[in-house]
Design a protein around this motif. Structure first.
Motif, PDB file in Angstrom:
ATOM      1  N   MET A   1      26.668  73.875  52.470  1.00 45.69           N
ATOM      2  CA  MET A   1      28.067  74.269  52.695  1.00 45.69           C
ATOM      3  C   MET A   1      28.177  75.700  53.219  1.00 45.69           C
ATOM      4  O   MET A   1      29.188  76.374  52.965  1.00 45.69           O
ATOM      5  CB  MET A   1      28.861  74.151  51.391  1.00 45.69           C
ATOM      6  CG  MET A   1      28.953  72.743  50.862  1.00 45.69           C
ATOM      7  SD  MET A   1      29.997  72.641  49.377  1.00 45.69           S
ATOM      8  CE  MET A   1      29.681  70.914  48.920  1.00 45.69           C
TER       9      MET A   1
ATOM     10  N   LEU B   1      29.103  78.185  50.426  1.00 46.53           N
ATOM     11  CA  LEU B   1      30.181  77.893  49.468  1.00 46.53           C
ATOM     12  C   LEU B   1      29.652  76.994  48.350  1.00 46.53           C
ATOM     13  O   LEU B   1      28.630  76.378  48.524  1.00 46.53           O
ATOM     14  CB  LEU B   1      31.344  77.205  50.195  1.00 46.53           C
ATOM     15  CG  LEU B   1      32.097  78.122  51.175  1.00 46.53           C
ATOM     16  CD1 LEU B   1      33.091  77.313  51.984  1.00 46.53           C
ATOM     17  CD2 LEU B   1      32.814  79.241  50.422  1.00 46.53           C
ATOM     18  N   PRO B   2      30.294  76.887  47.208  1.00 47.87           N
ATOM     19  CA  PRO B   2      31.502  77.599  46.780  1.00 47.87           C
ATOM     20  C   PRO B   2      31.326  79.109  46.685  1.00 47.87           C
ATOM     21  O   PRO B   2      32.299  79.833  46.678  1.00 47.87           O
ATOM     22  CB  PRO B   2      31.806  77.023  45.396  1.00 47.87           C
ATOM     23  CG  PRO B   2      30.989  75.787  45.272  1.00 47.87           C
ATOM     24  CD  PRO B   2      29.830  75.936  46.190  1.00 47.87           C
TER      25      PRO B   2
ATOM     26  N   PRO C   1      31.443  82.763  45.985  1.00 45.81           N
ATOM     27  CA  PRO C   1      32.184  83.561  45.001  1.00 45.81           C
ATOM     28  C   PRO C   1      33.301  82.779  44.307  1.00 45.81           C
ATOM     29  O   PRO C   1      33.870  83.272  43.331  1.00 45.81           O
ATOM     30  CB  PRO C   1      32.771  84.698  45.848  1.00 45.81           C
ATOM     31  CG  PRO C   1      32.781  84.173  47.247  1.00 45.81           C
ATOM     32  CD  PRO C   1      31.630  83.225  47.363  1.00 45.81           C
ATOM     33  N   TYR C   2      33.600  81.569  44.817  1.00 45.01           N
ATOM     34  CA  TYR C   2      34.659  80.760  44.191  1.00 45.01           C
ATOM     35  C   TYR C   2      34.097  79.811  43.136  1.00 45.01           C
ATOM     36  O   TYR C   2      34.794  78.914  42.657  1.00 45.01           O
ATOM     37  CB  TYR C   2      35.430  79.979  45.264  1.00 45.01           C
ATOM     38  CG  TYR C   2      35.905  80.861  46.402  1.00 45.01           C
ATOM     39  CD1 TYR C   2      36.589  82.047  46.146  1.00 45.01           C
ATOM     40  CD2 TYR C   2      35.647  80.535  47.725  1.00 45.01           C
ATOM     41  CE1 TYR C   2      37.009  82.875  47.175  1.00 45.01           C
ATOM     42  CE2 TYR C   2      36.059  81.352  48.765  1.00 45.01           C
ATOM     43  CZ  TYR C   2      36.736  82.524  48.485  1.00 45.01           C
ATOM     44  OH  TYR C   2      37.147  83.341  49.511  1.00 45.01           O
TER      45      TYR C   2
ATOM     46  N   ALA D   1      36.080  79.091  39.815  1.00 49.01           N
ATOM     47  CA  ALA D   1      37.204  78.157  39.894  1.00 49.01           C
ATOM     48  C   ALA D   1      36.713  76.712  39.887  1.00 49.01           C
ATOM     49  O   ALA D   1      37.282  75.843  39.216  1.00 49.01           O
ATOM     50  CB  ALA D   1      38.035  78.434  41.151  1.00 49.01           C
ATOM     51  N   PHE D   2      35.625  76.449  40.622  1.00 48.40           N
ATOM     52  CA  PHE D   2      35.091  75.090  40.665  1.00 48.40           C
ATOM     53  C   PHE D   2      34.508  74.675  39.315  1.00 48.40           C
ATOM     54  O   PHE D   2      34.652  73.537  38.891  1.00 48.40           O
ATOM     55  CB  PHE D   2      34.058  74.956  41.792  1.00 48.40           C
ATOM     56  CG  PHE D   2      34.691  74.778  43.135  1.00 48.40           C
ATOM     57  CD1 PHE D   2      34.938  73.511  43.633  1.00 48.40           C
ATOM     58  CD2 PHE D   2      35.096  75.876  43.874  1.00 48.40           C
ATOM     59  CE1 PHE D   2      35.566  73.336  44.861  1.00 48.40           C
ATOM     60  CE2 PHE D   2      35.722  75.713  45.101  1.00 48.40           C
ATOM     61  CZ  PHE D   2      35.955  74.452  45.596  1.00 48.40           C
TER      62      PHE D   2
ATOM     63  N   ALA E   1      37.349  73.825  37.063  1.00 46.10           N
ATOM     64  CA  ALA E   1      38.016  72.574  37.432  1.00 46.10           C
ATOM     65  C   ALA E   1      37.166  71.347  37.107  1.00 46.10           C
ATOM     66  O   ALA E   1      37.679  70.323  36.661  1.00 46.10           O
ATOM     67  CB  ALA E   1      38.358  72.586  38.918  1.00 46.10           C
ATOM     68  N   LEU E   2      35.850  71.456  37.331  1.00 48.81           N
ATOM     69  CA  LEU E   2      34.983  70.276  37.229  1.00 48.81           C
ATOM     70  C   LEU E   2      34.173  70.223  35.938  1.00 48.81           C
ATOM     71  O   LEU E   2      33.787  69.144  35.502  1.00 48.81           O
ATOM     72  CB  LEU E   2      34.013  70.245  38.418  1.00 48.81           C
ATOM     73  CG  LEU E   2      34.643  70.086  39.805  1.00 48.81           C
ATOM     74  CD1 LEU E   2      33.580  70.196  40.882  1.00 48.81           C
ATOM     75  CD2 LEU E   2      35.373  68.747  39.909  1.00 48.81           C
TER      76      LEU E   2
ATOM     77  N   SER F   1      30.059  67.788  36.087  1.00 46.34           N
ATOM     78  CA  SER F   1      30.462  67.194  37.371  1.00 46.34           C
ATOM     79  C   SER F   1      30.149  68.087  38.572  1.00 46.34           C
ATOM     80  O   SER F   1      30.334  67.668  39.716  1.00 46.34           O
ATOM     81  CB  SER F   1      31.964  66.880  37.364  1.00 46.34           C
ATOM     82  OG  SER F   1      32.257  65.882  36.416  1.00 46.34           O
TER      83      SER F   1
ATOM     84  N   LEU G   1      28.210  66.937  41.615  1.00 45.69           N
ATOM     85  CA  LEU G   1      28.825  65.894  42.443  1.00 45.69           C
ATOM     86  C   LEU G   1      29.395  66.447  43.754  1.00 45.69           C
ATOM     87  O   LEU G   1      29.595  65.702  44.714  1.00 45.69           O
ATOM     88  CB  LEU G   1      29.942  65.184  41.665  1.00 45.69           C
ATOM     89  CG  LEU G   1      29.495  64.404  40.423  1.00 45.69           C
ATOM     90  CD1 LEU G   1      30.703  63.824  39.696  1.00 45.69           C
ATOM     91  CD2 LEU G   1      28.520  63.283  40.817  1.00 45.69           C
ATOM     92  N   LEU G   2      29.637  67.751  43.786  1.00 45.94           N
ATOM     93  CA  LEU G   2      30.103  68.381  45.031  1.00 45.94           C
ATOM     94  C   LEU G   2      29.123  68.146  46.175  1.00 45.94           C
ATOM     95  O   LEU G   2      29.502  68.159  47.345  1.00 45.94           O
ATOM     96  CB  LEU G   2      30.257  69.898  44.830  1.00 45.94           C
ATOM     97  CG  LEU G   2      31.537  70.397  44.189  1.00 45.94           C
ATOM     98  CD1 LEU G   2      31.419  71.887  43.906  1.00 45.94           C
ATOM     99  CD2 LEU G   2      32.729  70.130  45.097  1.00 45.94           C
TER     100      LEU G   2
ATOM    101  N   ALA H   1      27.144  65.416  46.421  1.00 41.29           N
ATOM    102  CA  ALA H   1      26.760  64.003  46.497  1.00 41.29           C
ATOM    103  C   ALA H   1      26.684  63.511  47.946  1.00 41.29           C
ATOM    104  O   ALA H   1      25.839  62.677  48.276  1.00 41.29           O
ATOM    105  CB  ALA H   1      27.743  63.148  45.696  1.00 41.29           C
ATOM    106  N   GLY H   2      27.528  64.029  48.800  1.00 39.89           N
ATOM    107  CA  GLY H   2      27.550  63.581  50.192  1.00 39.89           C
ATOM    108  C   GLY H   2      26.589  64.314  51.104  1.00 39.89           C
ATOM    109  O   GLY H   2      26.565  64.059  52.312  1.00 39.89           O
ATOM    110  N   PHE H   3      25.792  65.213  50.559  1.00 36.03           N
ATOM    111  CA  PHE H   3      24.892  66.041  51.376  1.00 36.03           C
ATOM    112  C   PHE H   3      23.448  65.842  50.909  1.00 36.03           C
ATOM    113  O   PHE H   3      23.182  65.842  49.701  1.00 36.03           O
ATOM    114  CB  PHE H   3      25.265  67.524  51.250  1.00 36.03           C
ATOM    115  CG  PHE H   3      26.683  67.832  51.685  1.00 36.03           C
ATOM    116  CD1 PHE H   3      26.957  68.235  52.986  1.00 36.03           C
ATOM    117  CD2 PHE H   3      27.746  67.697  50.797  1.00 36.03           C
ATOM    118  CE1 PHE H   3      28.255  68.501  53.389  1.00 36.03           C
ATOM    119  CE2 PHE H   3      29.060  67.971  51.200  1.00 36.03           C
ATOM    120  CZ  PHE H   3      29.308  68.370  52.496  1.00 36.03           C
TER     121      PHE H   3
ATOM    122  N   LEU I   1      41.424  71.917  43.753  1.00 33.11           N
ATOM    123  CA  LEU I   1      40.546  72.635  44.695  1.00 33.11           C
ATOM    124  C   LEU I   1      40.171  71.709  45.851  1.00 33.11           C
ATOM    125  O   LEU I   1      40.302  70.506  45.694  1.00 33.11           O
ATOM    126  CB  LEU I   1      39.276  73.122  43.969  1.00 33.11           C
ATOM    127  CG  LEU I   1      39.523  74.243  42.956  1.00 33.11           C
ATOM    128  CD1 LEU I   1      38.268  74.508  42.156  1.00 33.11           C
ATOM    129  CD2 LEU I   1      39.996  75.512  43.641  1.00 33.11           C
TER     130      LEU I   1
ATOM    131  N   ALA J   1      32.528  62.791  48.276  1.00 31.24           N
ATOM    132  CA  ALA J   1      31.627  61.632  48.258  1.00 31.24           C
ATOM    133  C   ALA J   1      31.254  61.221  46.829  1.00 31.24           C
ATOM    134  O   ALA J   1      31.081  60.037  46.535  1.00 31.24           O
ATOM    135  CB  ALA J   1      30.370  61.932  49.074  1.00 31.24           C
TER     136      ALA J   1
END
Lengths: 194, 194
Positions: A75, A78-79, A81-82, A85-86, A89-90, A94, A97-98, A100-102, B78, B100
């Motif tokens: 990415m 990313l995330p 410095p964020y 927050a992630f 949230a997750l 989890s 799982l961010l 999972a598509g990569f 997010l 994903a």
């Protein structure tokens, strides 16, 4: 003499404990003060410099700040410095799982420590980066994203490593090592000119 | 009388065109000025208020600003206000891959328009939110994340809709509709007191 006491701007007691554990062998004690310093959006460096400058301005004297980033290579960092927050949230379970598509699960953990002498002085940054792989969370869940970061070729997540071992190799350990070298070098320079 | 001219703080020509297309029927002309206003981290509302206040302070008079967020429900909202960074890092074609690992593909597109009379005045926010589903990108790729946002039950991404149709239902259309109502209501109040 390099300062033997540093003021870290944070209200996070785990962070203070980590700083003191890493800096105690160098003879440095870290005190802390919780100050509400708004963080900007931007690169890790932009965020750290702005935070450090603002904290020194509010305190009216020398401060250190830190910024933690978790950068996924798939990415473009990313995330980054964020990550806080992630993570909020997750949750740690989890977070992986961010990706999972990569197919590229590689990541960097980045600690950026800023030192500013006071208002009107330019902040100086000390950064530690370590490579790892994002995996399903393992270890003490209180360690947040460190449960998902498998360090190098160790097969261990940062959250599975004993603190003492972790501090030797960690992003924060490296960043604070650079800070200590710089502080000691200040001493050398003072010695040179006397 | 409600102002017939508003100053939008942006250097983005597509944004100015959208604002003018939506506000022209209300008899409002939008000029723009590119000002470097740092954005903070935080909630959509915190970011918008800080940006609007700072812009009015720099300009020294009335301004409008906007903030766009793309909120994935599976991620507690997010990337939200950080969508611009994710879009830059991944591009429209990979953006849907963020979800994903999650079965819930629902999302909200959120436009937040802030109006501030000038330094020392509190910003007022006008927000439009629409529901949709994150899908692989379809439509004109220059529309960024709008290529991945399938609106409601239409089966169309925002980037596949003709602009005129889109502006009638879009997050920005709703937010600017609220702004116009508020400006007109100001007129009513002035009328009431004369």
């Amino acid at each position: 003499m390099a300062p033997k006491e540093l003021l870290l701007i944070t209200g996070n007691s785990n962070k203070i404990a980590d700083f003191n554990a890493i800096l105690a062998p160098a003879g440095i004690i870290v005190r802390n003060q919780a100050v509400d310093v708004p963080e900007i959006q931007g690169s890790i460096e932009e965020i750290s410099i702005a935070k450090c400058r603002k904290a020194a301005e509010i305190i009216g004297g020398p401060v250190i700040i830190d910024d933690t980033a978790l950068c996924f290579n798939a990415m473009g960092g990313l995330p980054g410095p964020y990550i806080k927050a992630f993570l909020e949230a997750l949750g740690p379970k989890s977070l992986h799982l961010l990706l999972a598509g990569f197919s590229d699960k590689s990541a960097q953990a980045v600690a950026t420590v800023g030192y500013c002498q006071g208002q009107g002085h330019e902040p100086i940054l000390f950064q530690g980066r370590i490579d790892g792989t994002i995996v399903p969370a393992r270890g003490n869940m209180q360690y947040g994203w460190q449960t998902c970061f498998e360090y190098g070729e160790t097969g261990q997540t940062l959250a599975e490593m004993p603190d003492v071992e972790k501090h030797k190799i960690s992003h924060l350990g490296i960043a604070l090592g650079k800070l200590v070298s710089w502080l000691n070098h200040l001493d050398d320079r003072v010695t040179d000119t006397t």
